[in-house]
Design an enzyme around this catalytic site. Structure first.
Site, PDB file in Angstrom:
ATOM      1  CG  ASP B 155      -1.824   1.183   1.342  1.00  0.00           C
ATOM      2  OD1 ASP B 155      -2.383   1.590   0.304  1.00  0.00           O
ATOM      3  OD2 ASP B 155      -1.965   1.735   2.453  1.00  0.00           O
ATOM      4  CG  ASN B 177      -4.156 -12.356  -6.576  1.00  0.00           C
ATOM      5  OD1 ASN B 177      -5.141 -12.726  -5.943  1.00  0.00           O
ATOM      6  ND2 ASN B 177      -4.257 -11.848  -7.800  1.00  0.00           N
ATOM      7  CE  LYS B 179       0.750 -14.470  -8.547  1.00  0.00           C
ATOM      8  NZ  LYS B 179      -0.261 -15.461  -8.968  1.00  0.00           N
ATOM      9  NE  ARG B 200     -11.218  14.148  -6.587  1.00  0.00           N
ATOM     10  CZ  ARG B 200     -12.299  13.801  -5.872  1.00  0.00           C
ATOM     11  NH1 ARG B 200     -13.488  13.921  -6.392  1.00  0.00           N
ATOM     12  NH2 ARG B 200     -12.155  13.334  -4.646  1.00  0.00           N
ATOM     13  CE  LYS B 201     -13.362   6.642 -10.188  1.00  0.00           C
ATOM     14  NZ  LYS B 201     -14.351   5.812 -10.922  1.00  0.00           N
TER      15      LYS B 201
END
Lengths: 234, 234
Positions: B155, B177, B179, B200-201
């Site tokens: 993050d 994910n 693994k 804004r994304k």
């Protein structure tokens, strides 16, 4: 109340066999001396009124056996330490003081500073609830919890649902929608639900709400895989 | 090498304006006295050979200006503390010692015990790389990093990509994910890439690999939203 919690913990152990953190004796830091386990999911002076009220509410729900309190432990076990040695290949990091210092991430901060939480589970409804108060060392944006700290507690709570259903599992997928930031030191409730089991796959979903249930902070889905004891993890 | 890093940090500041943790004076714990900022993304004695070698490699890449070293700070700023006060509604938690103790989550452990990392970014390629060594306080399964600790660093690294492109952003979605489990205290490389911007994304993806790039541990996608300064976060 605490005696009741201890009783429930013992009941949970006798029903399901010892929980992961009860199986082996704990280590003090810097010592191999065996010590009595301490459960960290019981109220301490840093707990706010909000989390205490919710804790009392859930402890009442435990009285008829429908809900159970899931314990948390702080220090690494002997097995943790042995496994840790295997991967401690760097000379600087194999010093005795580091080898004996493994801590479960969610119990690694001093009281009140990090993850303060307690988890309750309901086997029949296949639900797990975590009461979580994130301390001042978990800051992301000023005044708010770090997304990783929220992800950590979501992963932990979803994981308990999967562990109860399937034993030793590992997170394979974690998908979180963060809808609103969570103010630091506020109390949130993480609700998770086992949705589906397909062979060794356990699908669990959940959300994070404010203590008064008026604010939805996050939603999450996950997939856990039951580990094959005959296969190495690495 | 450290002088070179400091030089690059200054260069980054002069190019892009002060970084979030450089804007305001830091606080010592238990004190409102202003102190000089310390960057925690520079080598310390807990760093293994693997992370040191990779650090040196990226510092060389910084010499022509294509890559830049992104600093990390430990203690909360004055603004952090003011914001923190706003949300500290519980009497027990408003004690002075807690109010001044906010720490950025990823810098909240003592040296060597938690998140040891450094982040480099390449503006032209819209890539960000984090060199991460997870310490013994980040344990999940015995001998391995907690999924939440990995999620935290993923993050953070994805977020740096979004911050560089869009300024103040917030994680809206994080999908990981997992693994393979990551051995505790091993060094991993988190690579992220800004894929797309829609208003804004900010869409960012990435993966986590071993230092020798032979093992793929995790893959992730994310969505970050640029904050609207006219709207309250809560």
């Amino acid at each position: 109340m605490l005696r009741s919690c201890a009783k429930r913990l013992r009941a949970l152990g006798s029903l399901r066999g010892p929980l992961p953190c009860e199986r082996r004796p704990a280590l003090r830091s810097f010592s191999s001396k065996k010590v009595v386990y301490k459960d960290f999911s019981i109220p301490n002076p840093s707990w706010s009124k909000d989390i205490r009220l919710l804790f009392d509410e859930f402890m009442k729900k435990c009285e008829d056996g429908s809900w159970k309190c899931f314990p948390s432990c702080k220090y690494g076990s002997i097995q943790r330490t042995q496994d840790f040695k295997m991967f401690h290949l760097d000379r600087e990091l194999t010093k005795e003081d580091l080898r004996t210092q493994t801590r479960l991430f969610t119990s690694s901060f001093e009281e009140g500073l990090g993850f303060e939480y307690v988890i309750f589970c309901n086997d029949v409804e296949k639900r797990t609830v975590c009461l979580f108060q994130g301390g001042p060392y978990l800051e992301g944006m000023p005044g708010f919890l770090h997304g990783g700290a929220i992800a950590t507690m979501i992963d932990t709570t979803l994981g308990v649902s999967a562990v109860i259903a399937g034993g030793t599992v590992m997170t394979a997928n974690l998908n979180i929608n963060f809808k609103r930031p969570i103010p630091l030191c506020s109390v949130v409730v993480i609700n998770t639900q086992l949705d589906k089991v397909e062979g060794r796959k356990f699908f669990v979903s959940g959300n994070v709400q404010s203590a008064d249930e008026k604010t939805l902070y996050s939603e999450a889905t996950s997939l856990f895989i039951k580990l094959d004891p005959d296969k190495s993890l690495t």
